[in-house]
Design an enzyme around this catalytic site. Structure first.
Site, mmCIF file in Angstrom:
data_model
loop_
_atom_site.group_PDB
_atom_site.id
_atom_site.type_symbol
_atom_site.label_atom_id
_atom_site.label_comp_id
_atom_site.label_asym_id
_atom_site.label_seq_id
_atom_site.Cartn_x
_atom_site.Cartn_y
_atom_site.Cartn_z
ATOM 1 N N SER A 61 0.840 -1.207 0.000
ATOM 2 C CA SER A 61 0.000 0.000 0.000
ATOM 3 C C SER A 61 0.873 1.253 0.000
ATOM 4 O O SER A 61 2.067 1.183 0.311
ATOM 5 C CB SER A 61 -0.863 -0.015 1.271
ATOM 6 O OG SER A 61 -1.373 1.271 1.569
ATOM 7 N N TYR A 104 -3.506 -0.001 9.964
ATOM 8 C CA TYR A 104 -3.336 -0.397 8.559
ATOM 9 C C TYR A 104 -1.917 -0.070 8.091
ATOM 10 O O TYR A 104 -1.246 -0.896 7.463
ATOM 11 C CB TYR A 104 -4.369 0.343 7.713
ATOM 12 C CG TYR A 104 -4.422 -0.005 6.263
ATOM 13 C CD1 TYR A 104 -3.783 0.796 5.320
ATOM 14 C CD2 TYR A 104 -5.135 -1.101 5.813
ATOM 15 C CE1 TYR A 104 -3.848 0.499 3.970
ATOM 16 C CE2 TYR A 104 -5.216 -1.403 4.453
ATOM 17 C CZ TYR A 104 -4.566 -0.598 3.547
ATOM 18 O OH TYR A 104 -4.636 -0.893 2.197
HETATM 19 P P1 NAP Z 1 -11.085 -5.137 0.080
HETATM 20 O O1 NAP Z 1 -12.408 -4.873 0.624
HETATM 21 O O2 NAP Z 1 -9.929 -4.796 0.942
HETATM 22 O O3 NAP Z 1 -11.032 -6.705 -0.380
HETATM 23 C C1 NAP Z 1 -10.429 -7.582 0.397
HETATM 24 C C2 NAP Z 1 -11.175 -8.886 0.336
HETATM 25 O O4 NAP Z 1 -10.613 -9.721 1.353
HETATM 26 C C3 NAP Z 1 -12.670 -8.748 0.653
HETATM 27 O O5 NAP Z 1 -13.419 -9.659 -0.113
HETATM 28 C C4 NAP Z 1 -12.689 -9.098 2.113
HETATM 29 O O6 NAP Z 1 -13.929 -9.555 2.594
HETATM 30 C C5 NAP Z 1 -11.675 -10.223 2.146
HETATM 31 N N1 NAP Z 1 -11.252 -10.546 3.514
HETATM 32 C C6 NAP Z 1 -11.204 -9.717 4.578
HETATM 33 N N2 NAP Z 1 -10.798 -10.389 5.665
HETATM 34 C C7 NAP Z 1 -10.587 -11.683 5.267
HETATM 35 C C8 NAP Z 1 -10.179 -12.870 5.940
HETATM 36 N N3 NAP Z 1 -9.910 -12.879 7.260
HETATM 37 N N4 NAP Z 1 -10.103 -14.018 5.232
HETATM 38 C C9 NAP Z 1 -10.391 -14.020 3.909
HETATM 39 N N5 NAP Z 1 -10.791 -12.939 3.209
HETATM 40 C C10 NAP Z 1 -10.879 -11.776 3.895
HETATM 41 O O7 NAP Z 1 -10.892 -4.438 -1.285
HETATM 42 P P2 NAP Z 1 -9.686 -4.005 -2.194
HETATM 43 O O8 NAP Z 1 -9.705 -2.529 -2.214
HETATM 44 O O9 NAP Z 1 -9.829 -4.822 -3.414
HETATM 45 O O10 NAP Z 1 -8.307 -4.396 -1.438
HETATM 46 C C11 NAP Z 1 -7.627 -5.590 -1.738
HETATM 47 C C12 NAP Z 1 -6.238 -5.463 -1.135
HETATM 48 O O11 NAP Z 1 -5.589 -4.306 -1.682
HETATM 49 C C13 NAP Z 1 -6.244 -5.252 0.386
HETATM 50 O O12 NAP Z 1 -5.133 -5.912 0.956
HETATM 51 C C14 NAP Z 1 -6.050 -3.738 0.519
HETATM 52 O O13 NAP Z 1 -5.453 -3.394 1.753
HETATM 53 C C15 NAP Z 1 -5.118 -3.475 -0.618
HETATM 54 N N6 NAP Z 1 -5.069 -2.095 -1.129
HETATM 55 C C16 NAP Z 1 -6.214 -1.489 -1.556
HETATM 56 C C17 NAP Z 1 -6.095 -0.192 -2.101
HETATM 57 C C18 NAP Z 1 -7.279 0.569 -2.612
HETATM 58 O O14 NAP Z 1 -7.122 1.780 -2.854
HETATM 59 N N7 NAP Z 1 -8.447 -0.049 -2.778
HETATM 60 C C19 NAP Z 1 -4.855 0.402 -2.220
HETATM 61 C C20 NAP Z 1 -3.723 -0.269 -1.733
HETATM 62 C C21 NAP Z 1 -3.847 -1.537 -1.205
HETATM 63 P P3 NAP Z 1 -14.911 -8.439 3.169
HETATM 64 O O15 NAP Z 1 -15.578 -7.826 1.953
HETATM 65 O O16 NAP Z 1 -15.887 -9.163 4.067
HETATM 66 O O17 NAP Z 1 -14.069 -7.435 3.940
HETATM 67 C C1 GCO Z 2 -6.925 5.250 3.143
HETATM 68 C C2 GCO Z 2 -7.040 4.319 1.967
HETATM 69 C C3 GCO Z 2 -5.674 3.791 1.596
HETATM 70 C C4 GCO Z 2 -5.799 2.841 0.433
HETATM 71 C C5 GCO Z 2 -4.487 2.283 0.045
HETATM 72 C C6 GCO Z 2 -3.533 3.318 -0.443
HETATM 73 O O1 GCO Z 2 -7.838 5.252 3.983
HETATM 74 O O2 GCO Z 2 -5.912 5.972 3.179
HETATM 75 O O3 GCO Z 2 -7.926 3.249 2.258
HETATM 76 O O4 GCO Z 2 -5.099 3.143 2.688
HETATM 77 O O5 GCO Z 2 -6.628 1.771 0.746
HETATM 78 O O6 GCO Z 2 -3.928 1.467 1.022
HETATM 79 O O7 GCO Z 2 -2.420 2.653 -0.998
#
Ligand code: NAP
Ligand code: GCO
Length: 266
Positions: free
Chosen positions: A146, A159
């Site tokens: 992230s 986080y």
């Molecule tokens: P998300 O909502 O974080 O998706 C994560 C998925 O993992 C959801 O389906 C969630 O279920 C599931 N999950 C949560 N806890 C779990 C567990 N204990 N066992 C199995 N599955 C579990 O959506 P996303 O934005 O696609 O994020 C995916 C990854 O990218 C995460 O690691 C997030 O931190 C990272 N990330 C996201 C962003 C962004 O801007 N979106 C940026 C950087 C990194 P639930 O729906 O029930 O929570």
């Molecule tokens: C926040 C956002 C970010 C993104 C991502 C950025 O609240 O700042 O959720 O944390 O999810 O991780 O890279």
């Protein structure tokens, strides 16, 4: 031909928490590159939603409920995958949660929960998958880091601590298992439009853009939020033979956020 180095034909890829969002996009890209797709999610409703979404795209994905924080459940799932598919060639630790709470208002239990899913679980799942990769003589592990692997901001202390730790876990798996032809790298998405960031993009009651939406667009040289599709190519690269000498690296896919001091106020 160099493009053959990007093929995932004959590979089995497990993307955790991949019913939707970033994980779903990465799994879709892996399918298009030739891989067999396996995923899990936290409950049957999400697994069913994921199976239907993959089917709509013509992807015959295999998915089950598996809580990635539950070591016994993970171990059982890995054993099933080894019996069913002959093991895992590519693991993406994607499952994650975020709780946006000012640190001094956050309970230790809430802090621990985020650390458990975002840091302990990648350890648990990687530990379960690596022995099979060693037996195969190869493996790819991609940890979804992230911006918060590098930067802090208000309300995301747990986080950021987890994602910072995940960057170092990535480097340590590289260090400890590189000799077995296992490459462990990270992808650091910038701000991506998924349900997880929806609260940061909500229209205001007067119809104006969310202040955070305006803030992030101004902090991004690409001047836009990322889309999950922006992560597909980088993920295929890190999952393929094209990156066999890339190890312990976090590839930031952030539109330039980390390189940019910010726009000078007018
Ligand atoms: P998300 O909502 O974080 O998706 C994560 C998925 O993992 C959801 O389906 C969630 O279920 C599931 N999950 C949560 N806890 C779990 C567990 N204990 N066992 C199995 N599955 C579990 O959506 P996303 O934005 O696609 O994020 C995916 C990854 O990218 C995460 O690691 C997030 O931190 C990272 N990330 C996201 C962003 C962004 O801007 N979106 C940026 C950087 C990194 P639930 O729906 O029930 O929570
Ligand atoms: C926040 C956002 C970010 C993104 C991502 C950025 O609240 O700042 O959720 O944390 O999810 O991780 O890279």
């Amino acid at each position: 031909m160099i493009l053959e180095h990007f093929s995932l034909k004959g590979k089995v890829a497990w993307v955790t928490g991949a019913s939707y969002g970033i994980g779903f996009a990465i799994a879709t890209a892996f399918h298009e590159a030739g891989a067999t797709i396996v995923f899990n999610d936290i409950n049957q409703e999400l697994v069913d939603k994921g199976l239907a979404s993959y089917k709509e795209k013509g992807i015959d994905a295999y998915g089950e409920v598996c809580d990635v924080t539950d070591e016994a459940a993970v171990s059982n799932y890995v054993q099933k995958l080894e019996e069913k598919f002959g093991g895992i060639d590519i693991l993406v630790n994607n499952a994650g949660i975020i709780r946006r709470i000012p640190m001094c208002e956050m309970s230790a239990e809430e802090f621990r929960k985020v650390i458990d899913v975002d840091l302990n679980a990648p350890f648990i799942v990687s530990k379960a998958v690596i022995p099979g990769m060693i037996k195969k003589g190869h493996g790819k592990i991609i940890n979804i880091c992230s911006m918060m692997s590098e930067l802090g901001r208000e309300t995301v202390s747990a986080y950021a601590a987890a994602k910072g730790g995940l960057k170092m876990l990535t480097r340590n798996i590289c260090s400890e298992y590189g000799e077995y032809n296992i490459q462990c790298n990270g992808i650091g998405p910038g701000y991506i439009a998924t349900p997880q960031t929806a609260p940061l993009r909500e229209r205001q009651p007067d119809g104006s853009r969310h202040p955070f939406d305006q803030f992030i667009v101004s902090k991004t040289p690409a001047a836009r939020w990322g889309d999950t599709a922006d992560l597909m190519g980088p993920a295929v690269f890190l999952a393929s033979d094209a990156s066999n000498f890339v190890n312990g690296h976090v590839l930031y896919v952030d539109g330039g956020i980390l390189a940019y001091i910010g726009k000078q106020p007018k």
